[in-house]
Design a protein around this motif. Structure first.
Motif, PDB file in Angstrom:
ATOM      1  N   MET A 129       0.987  -1.180  -0.022  1.00 11.58           N
ATOM      2  CA  MET A 129      -0.007  -0.020  -0.079  1.00 11.58           C
ATOM      3  C   MET A 129       0.956   1.240   0.200  1.00 11.58           C
ATOM      4  N   THR A 130       0.416   2.230  -1.016  1.00  7.83           N
ATOM      5  CA  THR A 130       1.350   3.363  -1.055  1.00  7.83           C
ATOM      6  C   THR A 130       0.827   4.417  -0.274  1.00  7.83           C
ATOM      7  N   VAL A 131       1.615   5.104   0.637  1.00 12.81           N
ATOM      8  CA  VAL A 131       1.236   5.964   1.666  1.00 12.81           C
ATOM      9  C   VAL A 131       1.480   7.533   0.884  1.00 12.81           C
ATOM     10  N   ALA A 132       0.171   7.933   0.980  1.00 10.42           N
ATOM     11  CA  ALA A 132       0.252   9.715   0.653  1.00 10.42           C
ATOM     12  C   ALA A 132       0.612  10.497   1.579  1.00 10.42           C
ATOM     13  N   VAL A 133       1.490  11.364   1.006  1.00 11.58           N
ATOM     14  CA  VAL A 133       2.050  12.649   2.113  1.00 11.58           C
ATOM     15  C   VAL A 133       1.481  13.941   1.380  1.00 11.58           C
ATOM     16  N   GLY A 134       1.126  14.726   2.186  1.00 16.17           N
ATOM     17  CA  GLY A 134       0.641  16.071   1.829  1.00 16.17           C
ATOM     18  C   GLY A 134       1.877  17.185   1.967  1.00 16.17           C
ATOM     19  N   ARG A 135       1.597  18.425   1.594  1.00 17.74           N
ATOM     20  CA  ARG A 135       2.558  19.473   1.807  1.00 17.74           C
ATOM     21  C   ARG A 135       2.796  19.770   3.407  1.00 17.74           C
ATOM     22  N   TYR A 136       1.780  19.779   4.066  1.00  8.95           N
ATOM     23  CA  TYR A 136       2.178  20.020   5.534  1.00  8.95           C
ATOM     24  C   TYR A 136       2.845  19.009   6.431  1.00  8.95           C
ATOM     25  N   GLU A 137       2.744  17.645   5.819  1.00  4.13           N
ATOM     26  CA  GLU A 137       3.503  16.722   6.240  1.00  4.13           C
ATOM     27  C   GLU A 137       5.085  16.690   5.962  1.00  4.13           C
ATOM     28  N   VAL A 138       5.065  17.232   4.794  1.00  2.00           N
ATOM     29  CA  VAL A 138       6.550  17.318   4.131  1.00  2.00           C
ATOM     30  C   VAL A 138       7.148  18.798   4.779  1.00  2.00           C
ATOM     31  N   GLU A 139       6.499  19.630   4.917  1.00  5.13           N
ATOM     32  CA  GLU A 139       6.948  20.927   5.607  1.00  5.13           C
ATOM     33  C   GLU A 139       7.378  20.588   6.999  1.00  5.13           C
ATOM     34  N   GLN A 140       6.589  19.855   7.880  1.00  3.94           N
ATOM     35  CA  GLN A 140       6.820  19.237   9.287  1.00  3.94           C
ATOM     36  C   GLN A 140       8.096  18.404   9.203  1.00  3.94           C
ATOM     37  N   PHE A 141       8.196  17.605   8.295  1.00  5.78           N
ATOM     38  CA  PHE A 141       9.165  16.700   8.076  1.00  5.78           C
ATOM     39  C   PHE A 141      10.640  17.620   7.811  1.00  5.78           C
ATOM     40  N   ARG A 142      10.381  18.530   6.938  1.00 11.53           N
ATOM     41  CA  ARG A 142      11.693  19.196   6.718  1.00 11.53           C
ATOM     42  C   ARG A 142      12.300  20.068   7.916  1.00 11.53           C
ATOM     43  N   ALA A 143      11.471  20.545   8.869  1.00  7.10           N
ATOM     44  CA  ALA A 143      11.746  21.287   9.768  1.00  7.10           C
ATOM     45  C   ALA A 143      12.269  20.373  10.944  1.00  7.10           C
ATOM     46  N   LEU A 144      11.760  19.151  11.201  1.00  7.01           N
ATOM     47  CA  LEU A 144      12.138  18.043  11.921  1.00  7.01           C
ATOM     48  C   LEU A 144      13.587  17.484  11.529  1.00  7.01           C
ATOM     49  N   VAL A 145      13.736  17.147  10.350  1.00  4.82           N
ATOM     50  CA  VAL A 145      15.237  16.795   9.658  1.00  4.82           C
ATOM     51  C   VAL A 145      16.173  17.831  10.034  1.00  4.82           C
ATOM     52  N   ALA A 146      15.935  19.055   9.978  1.00  7.05           N
ATOM     53  CA  ALA A 146      16.777  20.208  10.446  1.00  7.05           C
ATOM     54  C   ALA A 146      17.032  20.206  11.723  1.00  7.05           C
ATOM     55  N   ASP A 147      16.122  19.869  12.499  1.00 10.40           N
ATOM     56  CA  ASP A 147      16.258  19.865  14.189  1.00 10.40           C
ATOM     57  C   ASP A 147      17.043  18.687  14.644  1.00 10.40           C
ATOM     58  N   ARG A 148      17.145  17.447  14.121  1.00  9.54           N
ATOM     59  CA  ARG A 148      17.421  16.288  14.522  1.00  9.54           C
ATOM     60  C   ARG A 148      18.951  16.157  13.702  1.00  9.54           C
ATOM     61  N   LEU A 149      18.894  16.336  12.560  1.00 16.65           N
ATOM     62  CA  LEU A 149      19.984  16.006  11.620  1.00 16.65           C
ATOM     63  C   LEU A 149      20.859  17.222  11.399  1.00 16.65           C
ATOM     64  N   GLY A 150      20.259  18.233  11.716  1.00 19.36           N
ATOM     65  CA  GLY A 150      20.874  19.473  10.930  1.00 19.36           C
ATOM     66  C   GLY A 150      21.186  19.730   9.421  1.00 19.36           C
TER      67      GLY A 150
END
Length: 505
Positions: free
Chosen positions: A1-22
């Motif tokens: 099953m393919t998971v759909a991700v929206g713009r909000y989730e991607v933006e949240q992911f971007r911020a978390l990646v910056a915080d956790r991994l720099g």
């Protein structure tokens, strides 16, 4: 099953990646982030708690963070990558550090962002090849955020592809074959200690003072946003021993990140040495960044000349104004001096009236005359009026204030050429291009010099890049460094030089 991700989730992911991994990603990488997030959600579908929630709560296991880092960065590396820097390390930096330690302690080398270990192992091999008597006096530590990469590094089992740049005589000397794989010699493996470390976080024992004599951090800072990159470099500056060295990737510079290092150019490569007496506290942002000057505004070619001059002058006025605001208030406040009026100077430069431009600059106060922008204008005016020795002196004064000023190095190149020192001119142009890869005039000048020296490959490469960059070059920079030529005239000059190279323009 393919998971759909929206713009909000991607933006949240971007911020978390910056915080956790720099790791910092601009809007052009949103597609990559969306695909990566989808894959990681699918791979963790049975965890019971939404993936982003676990990432936000710091509940992802280290293995998953490592997998994220691997998918979002280019972990591919190879032995003896950047051989010029390895030569500078072996022939200059390491011998100086060994002499400074005087046998009292080991010289400490850090490989930050080591991936699969190719870089630190290359350093260990180079030491055993060229400074064998010093092998026991050097310790090498390698760190990475990705546990899977660290485990691969500890296994020290590599493919032919990883050894593609290794000098052929070294392969049988330091590797044994095992099927299609190459196993690194045990003595080299023991020479490197691997540790997990997230450079984005200042919570490691690696940064005790001083920890290192030489740091390699190549092709890592490019993934960080400027704020984090400044913090990481400041950490290196605090942890480096006196006169310690820092090696970055060939396309990475400290311009706009730190003023704590001297730029070194030997062995055909660039690297940095900690300044004597450099401050131990972090540099939150260099002066030019605090006034939003690191990336000067683009000027519209359709704007009138008056508008172009006005905007350039406003930027310089803002410099003087911010300088007054940042300065510590004296006990007795002197009368506020007006910001230097440079619009007239810029107009004189446009009409190639360099002597009058110098007269205009001579009316400034001593304090205003020391501003970096004013020094650069004076150096340009002197160079174009033929006072090359004086122009060099002003450039040196400017570089004492801002050692990573690409414009000053370019003007020095013009002076060196005018005095018949073509090799020195090439070196200054190369420094300007290293510090600012988008500097069209420096690339054009370097290409012309290379063509005159018979270096056709270098000439064609630099001229071709200059021709592309000229179409986008800031109008104020064309004014300052174009010698009175228009964008169109400079483009025609570039095409003419390409034809002289025997290559199609």
């Amino acid at each position: 099953m393919t998971v759909a991700v929206g713009r909000y989730e991607v933006e949240q992911f971007r911020a978390l990646v910056a915080d956790r991994l720099g790791l910092f990603f601009d809007d052009s990488k949103l597609g990559l982030l969306a695909e990566t997030l989808r894959r990681r959600i699918e791979a963790n579908h049975d965890a019971g708690v939404p993936y982003l929630d676990r990432l936000a709560a710091r509940h992802l296991p280290p293995e998953e963070l490592g997998q994220l880092a691997q998918e979002l960065t280019v972990t591919e590396t190879y032995f003896y990558r950047g051989p010029d820097q390895i030569r500078a390390f072996i022939e200059l930096a390491l011998p100086q550090c060994l002499a400074a330690s005087a046998g009292m302690r080991k010289v400490r080398v850090l490989s930050a962002g080591c991936a699969s270990g190719d870089e630190p192992y290359s350093l260990a091999i180079a030491i055993r090849e060229q400074l064998v008597e010093a092998a026991d006096r050097v310790s090498i530590t390698a760190v990475d955020v990705n546990p899977a990469m660290l485990e691969k590094a500890r296994r020290a089992c590599y493919s032919t592809w990883s050894l593609r740049e290794l000098p052929p005589p070294l392969r049988p000397r330091w590797f044994r074959t095992e099927g299609a794989s190459f196993i690194l010699d045990d003595a080299v493996r023991r020479a490197v200690a691997f540790e997990k470390c997230n450079l984005a976080h200042d919570d490691s024992d690696l940064w005790t003072l001083p920890s290192w004599d030489i740091v390699f951090c190549r092709n890592v800072l490019m993934y960080f946003d400027p704020t984090l990159a400044r913090a990481v470099v400041a950490r290196f500056a605090r942890a480096l021993a006196r006169d310690g060295y820092l090696f970055l990737g060939h396309a990475e510079t400290l311009r706009g990140l730190s003023n704590n290092f001297h730029l070194c150019h030997t062995h055909g490569t660039f690297y940095y040495q900690l300044k004597d007496g450099a401050l131990e506290q972090d540099i939150a942002a260099p002066f030019q960044d605090r006034i939003n000057w690191a990336a000067p505004p683009r000027f519209d070619d359709t704007a009138t000349w008056v508008d172009t001059v006005r905007r350039a002058a406003e930027r310089i006025d803002a410099l003087a104004e911010t300088s007054n605001q940042l300065a510590s208030p004296p006990v007795v406040s002197p009368p506020v001096q007006p910001a230097p009026d440079l619009a007239r100077t810029l107009e004189l430069l446009k009409s190639e009236r360099y002597d009058q431009a110098l007269m205009q600059l001579s009316t400034l106060s001593a304090e205003q005359a020391r501003e970096p922008e004013v020094l650069l204008l004076r150096a340009v005016s002197l160079a174009h009026s033929g006072a090359l020795a004086q122009a060099e002196q002003v450039c040196r004064e400017l570089l004492e204030r801002d050692e990573l000023n690409a414009g000053a190095h370019y003007v020095l190149a013009l002076c060196r050429e005018g005095l018949g020192n073509l090799a020195g001119a090439v070196e200054e142009d190369q420094t300007a291009v290293y510090l600012d890869s988008g500097f069209a005039m420096a690339r054009l000048h370097l290409g012309i010099l290379a063509r005159r020296r018979g270096e056709r490959e270098l000439a064609h490469r630099e001229l071709s890049q200059a021709l592309t960059l000229l179409q986008q070059e800031d109008a104020s920079r064309l004014l300052l460094f174009g010698g009175g030529f228009s964008r169109e005239a400079l483009g025609a000059l570039c095409r003419g030089e390409l034809k002289k190279c025997g290559e199609p323009a």
